[in-house]
Design a protein around this motif. Sequence first.
Motif, PDB file in Angstrom:
ATOM      1  N   LEU A 429       6.854  -3.348  -5.737  1.00  0.00           N
ATOM      2  CA  LEU A 429       6.971  -1.989  -5.207  1.00  0.00           C
ATOM      3  C   LEU A 429       6.249  -0.978  -6.096  1.00  0.00           C
ATOM      4  O   LEU A 429       5.564  -0.073  -5.614  1.00  0.00           O
ATOM      5  CB  LEU A 429       8.452  -1.599  -5.095  1.00  0.00           C
ATOM      6  N   PHE A 430       6.368  -1.166  -7.408  1.00  0.00           N
ATOM      7  CA  PHE A 430       5.745  -0.216  -8.332  1.00  0.00           C
ATOM      8  C   PHE A 430       4.220  -0.368  -8.316  1.00  0.00           C
ATOM      9  O   PHE A 430       3.496   0.610  -8.438  1.00  0.00           O
ATOM     10  CB  PHE A 430       6.285  -0.414  -9.749  1.00  0.00           C
ATOM     11  N   GLN A 431       3.773  -1.587  -8.191  1.00  0.00           N
ATOM     12  CA  GLN A 431       2.319  -1.799  -8.121  1.00  0.00           C
ATOM     13  C   GLN A 431       1.744  -1.124  -6.878  1.00  0.00           C
ATOM     14  O   GLN A 431       0.715  -0.443  -6.942  1.00  0.00           O
ATOM     15  CB  GLN A 431       2.009  -3.290  -8.100  1.00  0.00           C
ATOM     16  N   ALA A 432       2.426  -1.298  -5.748  1.00  0.00           N
ATOM     17  CA  ALA A 432       1.966  -0.671  -4.509  1.00  0.00           C
ATOM     18  C   ALA A 432       2.033   0.849  -4.624  1.00  0.00           C
ATOM     19  O   ALA A 432       1.153   1.568  -4.127  1.00  0.00           O
ATOM     20  CB  ALA A 432       2.816  -1.162  -3.333  1.00  0.00           C
ATOM     21  N   SER A 433       3.063   1.345  -5.301  1.00  0.00           N
ATOM     22  CA  SER A 433       3.218   2.796  -5.457  1.00  0.00           C
ATOM     23  C   SER A 433       2.111   3.376  -6.323  1.00  0.00           C
ATOM     24  O   SER A 433       1.616   4.481  -6.061  1.00  0.00           O
ATOM     25  CB  SER A 433       4.583   3.116  -6.066  1.00  0.00           C
ATOM     26  N   LYS A 434       1.721   2.646  -7.363  1.00  0.00           N
ATOM     27  CA  LYS A 434       0.624   3.120  -8.208  1.00  0.00           C
ATOM     28  C   LYS A 434      -0.659   3.239  -7.389  1.00  0.00           C
ATOM     29  O   LYS A 434      -1.414   4.204  -7.530  1.00  0.00           O
ATOM     30  CB  LYS A 434       0.410   2.160  -9.386  1.00  0.00           C
ATOM     31  N   SER A 435      -0.919   2.237  -6.558  1.00  0.00           N
ATOM     32  CA  SER A 435      -2.118   2.277  -5.722  1.00  0.00           C
ATOM     33  C   SER A 435      -2.046   3.436  -4.732  1.00  0.00           C
ATOM     34  O   SER A 435      -3.036   4.148  -4.518  1.00  0.00           O
ATOM     35  CB  SER A 435      -2.276   0.949  -4.972  1.00  0.00           C
ATOM     36  N   ALA A 436      -0.863   3.625  -4.128  1.00  0.00           N
ATOM     37  CA  ALA A 436      -0.702   4.712  -3.157  1.00  0.00           C
ATOM     38  C   ALA A 436      -0.891   6.067  -3.823  1.00  0.00           C
ATOM     39  O   ALA A 436      -1.534   6.971  -3.274  1.00  0.00           O
ATOM     40  CB  ALA A 436       0.688   4.628  -2.517  1.00  0.00           C
ATOM     41  N   LEU A 437      -0.335   6.215  -5.028  1.00  0.00           N
ATOM     42  CA  LEU A 437      -0.467   7.478  -5.751  1.00  0.00           C
ATOM     43  C   LEU A 437      -1.928   7.760  -6.083  1.00  0.00           C
ATOM     44  O   LEU A 437      -2.399   8.913  -5.993  1.00  0.00           O
ATOM     45  CB  LEU A 437       0.368   7.422  -7.030  1.00  0.00           C
ATOM     46  N   LYS A 438      -2.662   6.716  -6.430  1.00  0.00           N
ATOM     47  CA  LYS A 438      -4.084   6.884  -6.733  1.00  0.00           C
ATOM     48  C   LYS A 438      -4.842   7.345  -5.492  1.00  0.00           C
ATOM     49  O   LYS A 438      -5.710   8.219  -5.564  1.00  0.00           O
ATOM     50  CB  LYS A 438      -4.648   5.553  -7.246  1.00  0.00           C
TER      51      LYS A 438
END
Length: 445
Positions: A429-438
């Motif tokens: 979830l955090f990995q996907a969130s980092k990508s989404a935030l970018k």
Amino acid sequence: MRLFYRGPHFDHGVHPPELKELTSHLPIRRMPYPDEVVLPLRQHAGAPAKLAVNKGDRVIRGDTIATASGFVSAPVHASASGTVVDIGLWPHPDGTMSDAVRIEVDRYSPQVTRPRMVPHWEGLTPKEIVAAVQNAGVVGLGGAAFPTHVKLAPPPDVSVETIILNGAECEPYLTTDHRIMVEYPGRVQLGARIMLHTLGAKRVVIGVERNKPDAIEALRATLPTDIDVSVLPLTVKYPQGAEKMLIHAVTGREVPSGKLPVSLGVLVQNVGSAASIGEVFETGLPLLERIVTVSGPGVKHPANLIVPVGTKVGDLLDMCGGVTDDAAEIVFGGPMMGVAQGNLDAPIIKGTTGVIVLTFAQVPDARSYPCIHCGRCLDACPMMLNPSLLGDLARTGRYGEMEAEHLADCMLCGSCTYVCPSNIPLAQLFQASKSALKRVKAGAA
């Protein structure tokens, strides 16, 4: 009296089963050349390499097939002599498709490189050493694959005093670094010496977890006496090999949020990367191959192998006798942070530390349940974050709030996922969130 002192370590973290006994005692062997190697242009952090060959070209082992496209980039070299049969998209180990050069290996070639100069590092300036390391295509071999030469060229207003060589190798199953330290300690020491010379640093500390006593012994037996190099046994704990955790364990100091280790005057390199630097100045050869641990109960004959970069994982597993009937998942890297593979054509790249084959009994249940707020993830997180809260924010797409809760400090080590009784895939979830935030930030720019 500290009756229960276990050696230098960091706070929090977890203790997954080590599972290194399958390969920790196995000497490194060389894998025969496969019929074909596939070399992605994107093999490291930073800008992908720039194509330098055409379909139909004949290449000799060691030839440059793609050049560095900037300072934070590294070239790619032919890991075997043969003919370029195709250039195009190919399955990448990260699960995407990537431009790659396919080379049909000449089975009758002696795989000898072209004559080349061996650079004498003692007579080179730091700038010339940095250029030589970049031209050799050396990247971090611990998994992150950050171009090594960039770390050797800190900003002019920054001074590196301590170099830490990372020999922790805390991921279960992996024994690549372990065997390098046991079998090539002199090459590790040479790499340390060259880095000291390049950076003008004062000392080198080689951090090794205590579950590798033969590696500690081999390194100590070859310690130079004319430079300040020492070996520091560390507590066995995951993720001891993470850069910030290792710095805390070795120096007792904490890298501030948002800062790089060099802000403390510290530089961290993997022991395999150090050995690779030593090899460049011993042989003059670029990075053409790497040592890979093939392990797990799902592979028939576990091994530590020298593998040409670009070898397809299917060929590597065939070399190890294939997989067992109950094999369920192939992972590049360790089981805590590794990436599951969906294609046997995915190639070994410079950052591939291991190939682990897990069985059905080991693959976690895909079902997850609501968070029960037990707090185990808070106790496990080595960065002192609140994974439970971050998980709630991730599921509702509140990325801005995640950023305020220091999402950027999460290094995706998976400790929170490992201890979660509700089987919530927090790290994913955090990995996907980092990508989404970018993506959100890029759209707003």
